[in-house]
Design an enzyme around this catalytic site. Structure first.
Site, PDB file in Angstrom:
ATOM      1  N   SER A 158       0.830  -1.198   0.000  1.00 55.61           N
ATOM      2  CA  SER A 158       0.000   0.000   0.000  1.00 55.61           C
ATOM      3  C   SER A 158       0.869   1.255   0.000  1.00 55.61           C
ATOM      4  O   SER A 158       1.649   1.455  -0.933  1.00 55.61           O
ATOM      5  CB  SER A 158      -0.968  -0.046   1.187  1.00 55.61           C
ATOM      6  N   ASP A 256     -10.139  -3.833  -5.341  1.00 54.21           N
ATOM      7  CA  ASP A 256      -9.341  -2.804  -4.692  1.00 54.21           C
ATOM      8  C   ASP A 256      -9.567  -1.488  -5.423  1.00 54.21           C
ATOM      9  O   ASP A 256      -9.443  -1.444  -6.661  1.00 54.21           O
ATOM     10  CB  ASP A 256      -7.852  -3.202  -4.759  1.00 54.21           C
ATOM     11  N   HIS A 286      -8.447  -4.412  -1.027  1.00 58.23           N
ATOM     12  CA  HIS A 286      -7.218  -3.748  -0.617  1.00 58.23           C
ATOM     13  C   HIS A 286      -6.747  -4.340   0.712  1.00 58.23           C
ATOM     14  O   HIS A 286      -7.527  -4.576   1.623  1.00 58.23           O
ATOM     15  CB  HIS A 286      -7.458  -2.241  -0.455  1.00 58.23           C
TER      16      HIS A 286
END
Length: 312
Positions: A158, A256, A286
């Site tokens: 991320s 995501d 995600h």
């Protein structure tokens, strides 16, 4: 592009539905968390409500420039992995996944250096990227004497994936360093902080990340900026010249909001001349690797294989 793990789709979708149901019972957070809430959230594991496990194999160090890192060194070292944790530049810590990083160190025969970069909103952009750049430069200079190898790799999850790309670009553009890092492993990163179409259209689904949470995170990380300013290549690497970067493995899930970021980055990375493997995980949201799923076990195995074999 490789669509993976379609045979696990029923399990993955069932977990997403369970996650959404649980999230709907909690009040949505608006704005900047107050200091007490921020401290509580930071103590706990990403994606969980309990503190992370700290292993004795992890060594906390302060390197040049006062940057804090957490280091794992197995008995056999065949490379060094510079790791940047996720958490939207606001949460997360270098000691947030000791068990996973130690397992990676042992099984891939890598010394792992995880950077405890400064977090927003107390330390907004460019503080975090500055720390990551300093750690990378330290490794370029000292990996051979510290760990007995100059085979360097980088990656993260991320926000950590974003920081990995930003760091590689800073090494190239500010210091003329290319080729020192031989591979990048990038898990579901945000590469356009002005928001790609998938970010804008994802909506309010209460998965780990959605349109609103991403927008708030960008405001905390880069306060006082608008979408046009966040298209600066130093903030959004999707707009940067990607020439001279190493081979990459880029991974994202189909559920995501950052799906387009990985798709677009992979295309531009390859067009700039470096090999890219793009993996798209069927049904994954995600941050899916935070959770005990079949797709998580598979993804961690694929990550170990990539990092143990690339750049030799």
């Amino acid at each position: 592009m490789t669509l993976t793990d379609e045979d696990c789709l029923a399990e993955t979708q069932a977990f997403n539905k369970q996650f959404e149901t649980a999230a709907a019972s909690r009040p949505a957070r608006e704005g900047t968390p107050d200091a007490a809430l921020l401290a509580t959230l930071r103590r706990n594991r990403l994606g969980g409500d309990t503190p992370p496990v700290r292993l004795p194999q992890g060594q906390d160090r302060v390197i040049e420039g006062g940057v804090k890192v957490r280091v794992f060194v197995p008995d056999h070292v065949e490379g060094v992995y510079l790791h940047f944790h996720g958490g939207g530049w606001v949460f997360g810590a270098a000691d947030g996944q000791d068990e996973r990083l130690w397992q990676l160190a042992e099984q891939a025969r890598l010394a792992v250096v995880s950077v405890d970069y400064r977090l927003a909103p107390e330390h907004p952009y460019p503080a975090g990227p500055d720390d990551c750049e300093a750690a990378a430069r330290w490794l370029v200079r000292h990996a051979a004497t510290e760990f007995g190898t100059q085979r360097l790799l980088t990656g993260g999850e991320s926000a950590g994936a974003h920081l990995s790309v930003v760091t590689l670009l800073r090494l190239r553009d500010r210091h003329g360093i290319t080729g020192a890092f031989r591979a990048a492993h990038l898990l579901f990163g945000p590469y356009d902080l002005s928001m790609t179409p998938s970010q804008r259209s994802f909506g309010s689904r209460r998965l780990l990340s959605n349109t609103d949470t991403l927008r708030r995170t960008y405001e905390l990380f880069t306060p006082g900026t608008g979408p046009e300013q966040r298209r600066d290549p130093e903030i959004s690497p999707l707009f940067a010249d990607l020439a001279g970067l190493p081979p990459a493995r880029i991974v994202v899930g189909t559920e995501d909001p950052l799906l387009d970021d990985s798709l677009f980055l992979a295309g531009r990375w390859q067009a700039a001349g470096a090999p890219v493997h793009l993996g798209v995980v069927a049904g994954a949201m995600h941050g899916f690797t935070l959770f005990p799923l079949t797709i998580t076990e598979r993804e961690l195995r694929r990550q170990r294989e990539f990092l143990s074999t690339t750049g030799r």
